[in-house]
Design a protein around this motif. Structure first.
Motif, mmCIF file in Angstrom:
data_model
loop_
_atom_site.group_PDB
_atom_site.id
_atom_site.type_symbol
_atom_site.label_atom_id
_atom_site.label_comp_id
_atom_site.label_asym_id
_atom_site.label_seq_id
_atom_site.Cartn_x
_atom_site.Cartn_y
_atom_site.Cartn_z
ATOM 1 N N GLY A 128 0.857 -1.166 0.000
ATOM 2 C CA GLY A 128 0.000 0.000 0.000
ATOM 3 C C GLY A 128 0.898 1.223 0.000
ATOM 4 N N GLY A 179 -2.004 6.455 6.173
ATOM 5 C CA GLY A 179 -1.394 5.136 6.063
ATOM 6 C C GLY A 179 -2.404 4.015 6.195
ATOM 7 N N ARG A 180 -3.349 4.182 7.093
ATOM 8 C CA ARG A 180 -4.378 3.146 7.289
ATOM 9 C C ARG A 180 -5.223 2.988 6.032
ATOM 10 N NH1 ARG A 180 -9.343 2.371 10.168
ATOM 11 N NH2 ARG A 180 -9.668 4.623 10.352
ATOM 12 N N ASP A 183 -3.828 0.612 3.271
ATOM 13 C CA ASP A 183 -3.706 -0.828 3.487
ATOM 14 C C ASP A 183 -4.665 -1.610 2.588
ATOM 15 O OD1 ASP A 183 -2.715 -3.157 4.647
ATOM 16 O OD2 ASP A 183 -4.306 -3.192 6.151
ATOM 17 N N HIS A 184 -4.261 -2.832 2.316
ATOM 18 C CA HIS A 184 -5.059 -3.739 1.468
ATOM 19 C C HIS A 184 -4.711 -5.157 1.905
ATOM 20 C CE1 HIS A 184 -6.114 -6.069 -2.152
ATOM 21 N NE2 HIS A 184 -6.937 -5.073 -2.441
ATOM 22 N N ALA A 187 -1.544 -6.391 0.491
ATOM 23 C CA ALA A 187 -0.317 -5.622 0.731
ATOM 24 C C ALA A 187 0.523 -6.304 1.804
ATOM 25 C CB ALA A 187 -0.654 -4.203 1.153
ATOM 26 N N GLU A 188 1.795 -6.493 1.500
ATOM 27 C CA GLU A 188 2.731 -7.092 2.457
ATOM 28 C C GLU A 188 3.393 -6.049 3.335
ATOM 29 O OE1 GLU A 188 4.211 -10.762 -0.368
ATOM 30 O OE2 GLU A 188 4.794 -8.705 -0.861
ATOM 31 N N VAL A 190 3.165 -1.369 4.093
ATOM 32 C CA VAL A 190 2.639 -0.059 3.725
ATOM 33 C C VAL A 190 3.801 0.925 3.703
ATOM 34 C CG1 VAL A 190 1.215 1.890 4.499
ATOM 35 C CG2 VAL A 190 0.285 -0.432 4.524
ATOM 36 N N GLU A 207 1.813 -0.096 12.606
ATOM 37 C CA GLU A 207 2.143 -1.510 12.477
ATOM 38 C C GLU A 207 1.281 -2.359 13.406
ATOM 39 O OE1 GLU A 207 6.719 -1.776 10.834
ATOM 40 O OE2 GLU A 207 6.341 -2.236 12.941
ATOM 41 N N LEU A 210 -2.160 -2.601 11.710
ATOM 42 C CA LEU A 210 -2.236 -3.321 10.439
ATOM 43 C C LEU A 210 -1.670 -4.727 10.511
ATOM 44 C CD1 LEU A 210 -1.155 -0.489 7.961
ATOM 45 C CD2 LEU A 210 -3.455 -1.057 8.796
ATOM 46 N N LYS A 212 1.466 -5.516 9.915
ATOM 47 C CA LYS A 212 2.455 -5.674 8.839
ATOM 48 C C LYS A 212 3.449 -4.527 8.916
ATOM 49 C CE LYS A 212 -0.933 -5.684 5.952
ATOM 50 N NZ LYS A 212 -1.823 -5.765 4.765
ATOM 51 N N VAL A 214 5.572 -1.206 8.283
ATOM 52 C CA VAL A 214 5.363 0.134 7.752
ATOM 53 C C VAL A 214 6.738 0.727 7.476
ATOM 54 C CG1 VAL A 214 4.549 2.463 8.267
ATOM 55 C CG2 VAL A 214 3.151 0.479 8.917
#
Length: 247
Positions: A128, A179-180, A183-184, A187-188, A190, A207, A210, A212, A214
């Motif tokens: 993302g 940033g939020r 996200d998808h 997405a590995e 952001v 992080e 999400l 994941k 950042v």
């Protein structure tokens, strides 16, 4: 209190209207590293930082700021504008880093190149992407990353057009929401792109939300600079990237 010098010197080239790169570097500074800054021109402070303005910054003559930075014999020089080379393309970014190294004798990191390096370190190929840039620069940024094998599966943009100071005046909460929104599920990681955006302060929070990694421009530059300076420790509180061994 941590030591402020003795292990390495980082020289940082900062766009002259940027108000957040220097404070971020203070937050991210590894123990024993001293920080030294020089300002960059090449664009109009009163114009919107669009692709033409950032293209001009990327093409600006660096001889004088580099000469001044060389006065402290830096171990690593950080070129602290992401969009300036995103608007020129991947080959330009790589050549700029080589030229700065050749002219200064210092190891060199560019903000855009550091994002690529961080994504490769984390093996993240689907991301993302969020930034405060105008849409045309975001198009260039996504194309730049695509050249490296990274696909933006979602991107998030600010509403309206920000001037040179508006980018830096986004609050950490606004950056968090930006940033939020990037996200998808696929997405590995952001990416929050811009050295003047207050991203560093919300990395850990985002992080945690999400689940994941950042990656931000300033965090990624410090990560790569630490590697080039031979500093192998981790830094806590600023995301998974800096919590991994840097060597």
């Amino acid at each position: 209190m941590t030591a402020s010098r003795g292990r390495a010197r980082f020289g940082v080239l900062v766009p002259f209207t940027n108000t957040n790169l220097e404070p971020d570097m203070g937050l991210l500074r590894p123990d024993g590293v001293s920080l030294h800054f020089a300002r960059l021109g090449g664009y109009d402070r009163d114009e919107i930082p669009d692709s033409e303005q950032m293209h001009g910054l990327g093409a600006a003559d660096l001889s004088e700021p580099l000469r001044l930075l060389q006065g402290v014999n830096p171990d690593v020089i950080l070129y602290g504008c992401t969009s300036a080379t995103l608007t020129h393309g991947l080959s330009f970014d790589r050549e700029l880093a080589k030229q700065i190294k050749q002219d200064s004798g210092a190891q060199t990191v560019t903000a855009a190149g550091a994002l690529v390096h961080a994504l490769r370190t984390l093996n993240a190929k689907r991301i993302g992407f969020a930034s405060p840039y105008v849409p045309a620069i975001n198009d260039m940024a996504v194309a730049f990353l695509a050249e490296t094998g990274v696909k933006a599966v979602r991107r998030s943009e600010v509403g309206g057009t920000l001037d040179n100071y508006g980018q830096g005046e986004l609050t950490p909460d606004a950056v968090y929401e930006l940033g939020r929104a990037a996200d998808h599920p696929e997405a590995e990681a952001v990416v929050l792109s811009c050295t003047d955006m207050r991203s560093v302060e919300i990395i850990a929070r985002l992080e945690a939300k999400l689940g994941k990694p950042v990656i931000t421009s300033n965090q990624a530059m410090v990560f790569q600079a630490m590697q080039l300076a031979g500093l192998g420790e981790t830094l806590s509180g600023f995301g998974r990237l800096l919590e991994a061994k840097t060597t």
